[in-house]
Design a protein around this motif. Sequence first.
Motif, PDB file in Angstrom:
ATOM      1  N   VAL A   1       0.844  -1.204   0.000  1.00 52.79           N
ATOM      2  CA  VAL A   1       0.000   0.000   0.000  1.00 52.79           C
ATOM      3  C   VAL A   1       0.875   1.248   0.000  1.00 52.79           C
ATOM      4  O   VAL A   1       0.596   2.208  -0.733  1.00 52.79           O
ATOM      5  CB  VAL A   1      -0.978  -0.016   1.195  1.00 52.79           C
ATOM      6  CG1 VAL A   1      -1.658   1.330   1.371  1.00 52.79           C
ATOM      7  CG2 VAL A   1      -2.017  -1.111   1.006  1.00 52.79           C
TER       8      VAL A   1
ATOM      9  N   LEU B   1       0.847   4.023  -3.036  1.00 55.37           N
ATOM     10  CA  LEU B   1       0.664   5.452  -2.764  1.00 55.37           C
ATOM     11  C   LEU B   1       1.892   6.255  -3.168  1.00 55.37           C
ATOM     12  O   LEU B   1       1.767   7.376  -3.673  1.00 55.37           O
ATOM     13  CB  LEU B   1       0.339   5.675  -1.285  1.00 55.37           C
ATOM     14  CG  LEU B   1      -1.018   5.160  -0.836  1.00 55.37           C
ATOM     15  CD1 LEU B   1      -1.156   5.291   0.680  1.00 55.37           C
ATOM     16  CD2 LEU B   1      -2.146   5.886  -1.542  1.00 55.37           C
TER      17      LEU B   1
ATOM     18  N   TYR C   1       1.928   6.546  -6.992  1.00 59.39           N
ATOM     19  CA  TYR C   1       0.856   7.455  -7.403  1.00 59.39           C
ATOM     20  C   TYR C   1       1.211   8.907  -7.086  1.00 59.39           C
ATOM     21  O   TYR C   1       1.088   9.790  -7.922  1.00 59.39           O
ATOM     22  CB  TYR C   1      -0.456   7.074  -6.710  1.00 59.39           C
ATOM     23  CG  TYR C   1      -1.572   8.023  -7.015  1.00 59.39           C
ATOM     24  CD1 TYR C   1      -2.228   7.961  -8.236  1.00 59.39           C
ATOM     25  CD2 TYR C   1      -1.961   8.996  -6.098  1.00 59.39           C
ATOM     26  CE1 TYR C   1      -3.249   8.841  -8.537  1.00 59.39           C
ATOM     27  CE2 TYR C   1      -2.977   9.877  -6.394  1.00 59.39           C
ATOM     28  CZ  TYR C   1      -3.618   9.791  -7.605  1.00 59.39           C
ATOM     29  OH  TYR C   1      -4.621  10.671  -7.900  1.00 59.39           O
ATOM     30  N   SER C   2       1.691   9.156  -5.883  1.00 62.03           N
ATOM     31  CA  SER C   2       1.944  10.539  -5.466  1.00 62.03           C
ATOM     32  C   SER C   2       3.203  11.124  -6.090  1.00 62.03           C
ATOM     33  O   SER C   2       3.369  12.340  -6.112  1.00 62.03           O
ATOM     34  CB  SER C   2       2.044  10.633  -3.944  1.00 62.03           C
ATOM     35  OG  SER C   2       3.225  10.006  -3.481  1.00 62.03           O
TER      36      SER C   2
END
Length: 181
Positions: A29, A33, A36-37
């Motif tokens: 996870v 993230l 993505y970020s």
Amino acid sequence: MEGWAFSARALWSLVHGVVLGGIFLIAAVAGLLGIYSYGLRDGWRTDSELQPHLRRLSAGTWITALVVWLMTISGTFILYPWYRDPTWAGMPRYLVSRTYLLTQEELAVWHVYGMAWKEHMGWLAAILATVAAAITVQYGPQLGEDDFLRQITLAIFGISFLAAGIAGLLGSLLTKLMPLL
């Protein structure tokens, strides 16, 4: 303490599913993230501010890949042979996990589909997590600038997470149904 004794099989199941599985969930996870970020770079961070993020992202994706490999290898070469062993601990053949599931018509689907998923998708998850980690290290700075590359990496890592997550869910359900005592 009485009642807290674990067999080697139960201990390996615990390490495989709870310890490594928990680490995998957290790391995956965080990796998703992070990938993505990393694309949110558009002028609000300098390159020097992005370097620590990129180091964490590379380390996190490699930790995820390592953990999913440990889960796959321990499941394939330690737990799965016990699941298939018809002579285990002098138990009658019908009490062994695989044999028991296959002899019960309503439970046979758990072996046919559940174990087939775990046997094959665990390896796929490990390979895809490694691919995403390699892309992160090789093309790290470009992930912040190239949306397509970042989306492909995110998709590869996401499919790895999904495949391993489904394998973990099936594993916990199979363990509940027929534990390796």
